[in-house]
Design an enzyme around this catalytic site. Structure first.
Site, PDB file in Angstrom:
ATOM      1  N   SER A   1       0.860  -1.145  -0.110  1.00  0.00           N
ATOM      2  CA  SER A   1       0.071  -0.065  -0.045  1.00  0.00           C
ATOM      3  C   SER A   1       0.822   1.206  -0.002  1.00  0.00           C
ATOM      4  O   SER A   1       0.339   2.383  -0.341  1.00  0.00           O
ATOM      5  CB  SER A   1      -0.984  -0.249   1.268  1.00  0.00           C
ATOM      6  OG  SER A   1      -0.216  -0.005   2.402  1.00  0.00           O
TER       7      SER A   1
ATOM      8  N   HIS B   1      -5.252  -4.035  -1.320  1.00  0.00           N
ATOM      9  CA  HIS B   1      -5.398  -3.034  -2.277  1.00  0.00           C
ATOM     10  C   HIS B   1      -5.328  -3.705  -3.734  1.00  0.00           C
ATOM     11  O   HIS B   1      -5.164  -2.889  -4.559  1.00  0.00           O
ATOM     12  CB  HIS B   1      -4.055  -2.244  -2.048  1.00  0.00           C
ATOM     13  CG  HIS B   1      -4.158  -1.212  -0.850  1.00  0.00           C
ATOM     14  ND1 HIS B   1      -4.660  -0.189  -0.925  1.00  0.00           N
ATOM     15  CD2 HIS B   1      -3.843  -1.419   0.596  1.00  0.00           C
ATOM     16  CE1 HIS B   1      -4.566   0.487   0.167  1.00  0.00           C
ATOM     17  NE2 HIS B   1      -4.087  -0.141   1.100  1.00  0.00           N
TER      18      HIS B   1
ATOM     19  N   LYS C   1     -12.316  -0.748   0.324  1.00  0.00           N
ATOM     20  CA  LYS C   1     -11.631  -0.090  -0.413  1.00  0.00           C
ATOM     21  C   LYS C   1     -12.288  -0.010  -1.674  1.00  0.00           C
ATOM     22  O   LYS C   1     -13.308   0.704  -1.994  1.00  0.00           O
ATOM     23  CB  LYS C   1     -10.141  -0.476  -0.490  1.00  0.00           C
ATOM     24  CG  LYS C   1      -9.461  -0.330   0.840  1.00  0.00           C
ATOM     25  CD  LYS C   1      -8.038  -0.796   0.867  1.00  0.00           C
ATOM     26  CE  LYS C   1      -7.328  -0.281   2.164  1.00  0.00           C
ATOM     27  NZ  LYS C   1      -7.614  -0.871   3.447  1.00  0.00           N
TER      28      LYS C   1
END
Length: 395
Positions: free
Chosen positions: A185, A213, A243
């Site tokens: 990340s 991610h 996310k």
């Protein structure tokens, strides 16, 4: 307040402030979209993990409202009593289909997944090989398991092979696991999963990929494991639902046997109330969008490449990111904090990231372009980067 506590807090908070390590928290007024409002001022938002813009998607908002009407606002119990609603079953079936696995289990956060899954399988008689740049939740999950933690140099396959060989051939451990983020990340680089799988098969390692991610971003949306076509080679696929998916929660995907075990042994599943029904409904709708179309995924990557090209042309060091995560590396912690504040003055909200989140001397601001940004917004951000970079002598 007890004096010893006051002294501890006062001394250490001041230390953080004096060294550019104290994080000021801003309150967003309204939705967290491509533009945000803080203290009445509008900003281009480059700090959100809302990669696909789904957190404010109108379809998902309506689905969540309908679920509230049907189920109420909470599940009412832990999953093992009577907090498993039919919408939770549908959610987990959808996630398994999305990840290409036999089954999946949903948790209340991505952090909870790592606290749950690692300690449910690994113990003091085992060893965990862990990439040195793994997320804090992985580190904490490893500690909770009480397994021997063996740090592996970041994405260094020679180091992984050597340490896997030593751990396995020592005969000290019942099981050996290798854990890595799918996408890292802070730098945006991608784990070398094909090589990892090769080494894991050679030494009989359990493989564990946290794709927080990567889900929604890599593999046309299905994640980093799917990107490499390794769904049948990775034992644990971990992901967040807060996310790219745009809601909240996390999941573990794998074999039916693994998921059955986690549902009877992982403590966050056993002792925490279920995901809310409206969140579950919105997640299902978001995942189905990704399975049915790559439009949002493709727009994300188009915007990311546009921003990266613009920053490179200005002369910024953006590292070696292979994903939409776009760091601008400044180095010095205090200068990084100043750089972020000046961008904010110019209407661009991009938070500074400094030690201990990244190593000392590698402070950066981390840009997170999304599918919801327009080219006009990105041009506005690039103009601010040009002005502030020249003003502070960064470019």
């Amino acid at each position: 307040m007890v004096q010893s506590l006051h002294s501890f807090l006062d001394e250490n908070i001041q230390y953080l402030k004096d060294n550019g390590l104290y994080n000021e928290i801003d309150t967003v007024e309204g939705a967290n979209g491509p533009e945000i409002t803080i203290a009445g001022k509008r900003y281009i938002n480059l700090s959100s993990n809302n990669y696909l813009g789904l957190a404010t998607n109108e379809d998902l908002k309506q689905v969540a409202k309908d679920a509230v009407d049907k189920y109420g606002v909470g599940a009412g119990a832990v999953r093992t009593i009577n907090g498993t609603l039919d919408i939770h079953d549908e959610l987990e079936e959808t996630l398994a289909e999305f990840k290409g696995t036999e089954a999946a289990v949903a948790y209340q956060s991505g952090f909870n997944c790592n606290m749950a899954a690692i300690s449910a399988v690994m113990n003091k008689n085992d060893a965990i090989l862990s990439d040195e740049l793994n997320h804090a939740s992985i580190i904490d999950g490893c500690r909770l398991s009480k397994a021997k933690i063996i740090r592996v140099n970041h994405s260094d396959m020679d180091d992984l092979r050597q340490k896997a060989k030593e751990a396995v051939e020592s005969g000290q451990y019942n099981k050996v696991m290798y854990i890595t983020d799918g996408v890292f990340s802070m730098d945006g680089d991608v784990a070398k999963l094909p090589e990892i799988v090769e080494i894991a098969e050679e030494y009989g390692l359990i493989t564990y990929v946290d794709d927080a991610h990567g889900s929604g971003v890599m593999g046309k949306g299905a994640g980093t494991v799917k990107h490499f076509g390794l769904q049948d080679k990775i034992d644990f696929q971990i992901g967040t639902l807060s996310k790219a998916i745009g809601v909240v929660g996390g999941y573990v995907a794998g074999t039916q046997e693994l998921i059955d075990w986690l549902k009877v042994q992982s403590r966050p599943f056993l002792f925490s109330t279920s995901l809310t029904p409206e969140s579950s409904a919105a997640i299902i709708a978001a995942v189905r969008k990704l399975m049915n179309s790559t439009e949002l995924h493709d727009k994300l990557w188009d915007n990311a490449n546009y921003l990266k090209d613009g920053l490179k042309k200005l002369g910024y060091d953006i590292g070696d990111s292979e994903t939409p995560i776009t760091p601008v590396i400044i180095g010095d912690e205090k200068k990084t904090q100043e750089f972020s504040k000046r961008l904010k003055d110019e209407g661009v909200y991009v938070k500074s990231i400094v030690f201990p989140t990244v190593p000392r001397g590698t402070g950066r601001v981390r840009n997170m372009p999304t599918a919801a940004h327009t080219k006009e917004m990105l041009d506005e951000a690039l103009a601010a980067y040009e002005k502030v970079g020249k003003e502070l002598g960064v470019i």
